[in-house]
Design a protein around this motif. Structure first.
Motif, PDB file in Angstrom:
ATOM      1  N   GLN A 320       0.821  -1.218   0.000  1.00 22.31           N
ATOM      2  CA  GLN A 320       0.000   0.000   0.000  1.00 22.31           C
ATOM      3  C   GLN A 320       0.852   1.264   0.000  1.00 22.31           C
ATOM      4  O   GLN A 320       0.329   2.375   0.138  1.00 22.31           O
ATOM      5  CB  GLN A 320      -0.914   0.009   1.236  1.00 22.31           C
ATOM      6  CG  GLN A 320      -1.817  -1.197   1.368  1.00 22.31           C
ATOM      7  CD  GLN A 320      -2.772  -1.333   0.206  1.00 22.31           C
ATOM      8  OE1 GLN A 320      -3.565  -0.444  -0.073  1.00 22.31           O
ATOM      9  NE2 GLN A 320      -2.695  -2.466  -0.491  1.00 22.31           N
ATOM     10  N   GLY A 321       2.167   1.085  -0.124  1.00 22.33           N
ATOM     11  CA  GLY A 321       3.068   2.229  -0.151  1.00 22.33           C
ATOM     12  C   GLY A 321       3.375   2.809   1.211  1.00 22.33           C
ATOM     13  O   GLY A 321       3.782   3.969   1.321  1.00 22.33           O
ATOM     14  N   ILE A 322       3.185   2.011   2.269  1.00 25.29           N
ATOM     15  CA  ILE A 322       3.432   2.472   3.642  1.00 25.29           C
ATOM     16  C   ILE A 322       4.506   1.598   4.287  1.00 25.29           C
ATOM     17  O   ILE A 322       4.342   0.377   4.386  1.00 25.29           O
ATOM     18  CB  ILE A 322       2.141   2.413   4.484  1.00 25.29           C
ATOM     19  CG1 ILE A 322       1.072   3.316   3.889  1.00 25.29           C
ATOM     20  CG2 ILE A 322       2.432   2.820   5.937  1.00 25.29           C
ATOM     21  CD1 ILE A 322      -0.274   3.223   4.589  1.00 25.29           C
ATOM     22  N   LYS A 323       5.579   2.212   4.742  1.00 30.68           N
ATOM     23  CA  LYS A 323       6.616   1.465   5.448  1.00 30.68           C
ATOM     24  C   LYS A 323       6.113   1.077   6.836  1.00 30.68           C
ATOM     25  O   LYS A 323       5.502   1.896   7.527  1.00 30.68           O
ATOM     26  CB  LYS A 323       7.896   2.287   5.567  1.00 30.68           C
ATOM     27  CG  LYS A 323       8.596   2.525   4.240  1.00 30.68           C
ATOM     28  CD  LYS A 323       9.857   3.354   4.429  1.00 30.68           C
ATOM     29  CE  LYS A 323      10.541   3.607   3.089  1.00 30.68           C
ATOM     30  NZ  LYS A 323      11.756   4.464   3.246  1.00 30.68           N
ATOM     31  N   ALA A 324       6.375  -0.171   7.217  1.00 34.81           N
ATOM     32  CA  ALA A 324       5.919  -0.671   8.517  1.00 34.81           C
ATOM     33  C   ALA A 324       7.101  -1.306   9.243  1.00 34.81           C
ATOM     34  O   ALA A 324       7.975  -1.916   8.609  1.00 34.81           O
ATOM     35  CB  ALA A 324       4.802  -1.687   8.331  1.00 34.81           C
TER      36      ALA A 324
END
Length: 331
Positions: A320-324
């Motif tokens: 989703q284009g989110i770094k976690a």
């Protein structure tokens, strides 16, 4: 004398509503009933719920508005306003349904406030909720010329059996931190104090910002996590708890999604703190503990999952284009 001579232009208020009408309508969902301009907003409950529970949240943007006014840039704070409310509602497992705003100013400035509402509408679209009404108050003598204040509230919905209230969290669960987009909308009284104290120009372009000005970086809107998280749950993510990292940072907000007696040892080295926070700390001589107790420090939202969901969760948000990041375990 009349109302206009007292500083309130009723006709200008009507024109303003006409100007923003299409923006508001662009956010509407099928459940929205009635037209813009009534005394209240109408919204039908979505179908498919056995025991629907409404979840509400309210917030403002705070003194970040001062920077928006100084820079004459008013679009992003509208996104901030929505983000601060919908991210809070999301922590209960709820889908945001509709949003209302309250906008108060000394004298109505069409261009300025239309820009604000365009941001509110964009935030609602990003969150998938409908902007179904609001209030614009012209209050001469109450606000300095050109300044305004923003507040809003959101209502969401969740199945009663799926409410996240801390009871699902188990010892051994893992906290996964989702990257923030920057300072978000907290700690700006301290940021502004540092800028004023050291005569820093918001037009400065420090090397770490890659040709972006300091003002642009600080006005970056709060990230809205609603759609990636709700879509992840539909795709099979089993989230046991969520925390929106706002004022008070991780130390204050992370415990709010935990049962009594549980805690999380967060590894501060598990993610890279964004340069903007290093800059605030160094220029303002702010100690690390105070930084973590004031700002999100690069983690805007946290989800709690079981050990066997860690890799799946991190990969989902990457898609989703989110770094976690793996922050630590519940104990």
């Amino acid at each position: 004398m009349d109302y206009k001579q007292a500083g309130v232009d009723v006709e200008a208020g009507r024109e303003f509503v006409d100007n923003i009408r299409n923006m508001v309508i662009s956010t509407h969902r099928p459940e929205v009933l009635g037209a813009l301009g009534g005394f209240s907003g109408l919204f039908a409950l979505p179908s498919g719920y056995k025991e629907p529970v409404l979840v509400s949240g309210t917030d403002g943007v705070g003194t970040k508005l001062k920077l928006a006014n100084t820079l004459n840039c008013h679009h992003t704070v509208g996104i901030d306003l929505v983000a601060m409310c919908v991210n809070d509602v999301l922590t209960s497992g709820a889908e945001p349904l509709f949003f209302l705003d309250y906008l108060a100013t000394g004298k109505l400035n069409h261009q300025q406030l239309t820009e604000v509402v365009s941001g509110i509408a964009e935030g609602c679209r990003l969150a998938g909720c409908a902007l179904i009404g609001g209030e614009t108050a012209e209050m001469p003598g109450f606000y300095p010329p050109g300044e305004y204040d923003l507040a809003g509230f959101c209502v969401g919905i969740v199945e009663k059996s799926l409410i996240l209230d801390g009871s699902q969290v188990k010892v051994g669960d893992v906290a996964i931190g989702l990257e923030s987009s920057g300072v978000h909308s907290n700690g700006f009284s301290l940021v502004r104090k540092i800028i004023d104290e050291y005569n820093i120009s918001l037009q400065d372009c420090p090397d770490f910002l890659n040709q972006k000005s300091l003002g642009e970086a600080l006005l970056t809107p709060t990230k809205i996590y609603v759609k990636p998280i709700l879509a992840g749950q539909k795709a099979g993510l089993d989230i046991h708890g969520m925390a929106h990292i706002t004022g008070g940072g991780l130390p204050e907000n992370l415990p709010r999604c935990l049962p009594e007696g549980m805690s999380i040892d967060v590894d501060r080295n598990s993610w890279q703190i964004p340069p903007i926070f290093r800059w605030i700390s160094e220029v303002g001589n702010v100690e690390e503990e105070a930084m973590f107790n004031t700002f999100n420090m690069g983690i805007g939202f946290v989800v709690l999952v079981s050990q066997n969901q860690v890799e799946i969760t991190i990969n989902w948000f990457a898609s989703q284009g989110i770094k976690a990041y793996y922050l630590g375990e519940v104990n």
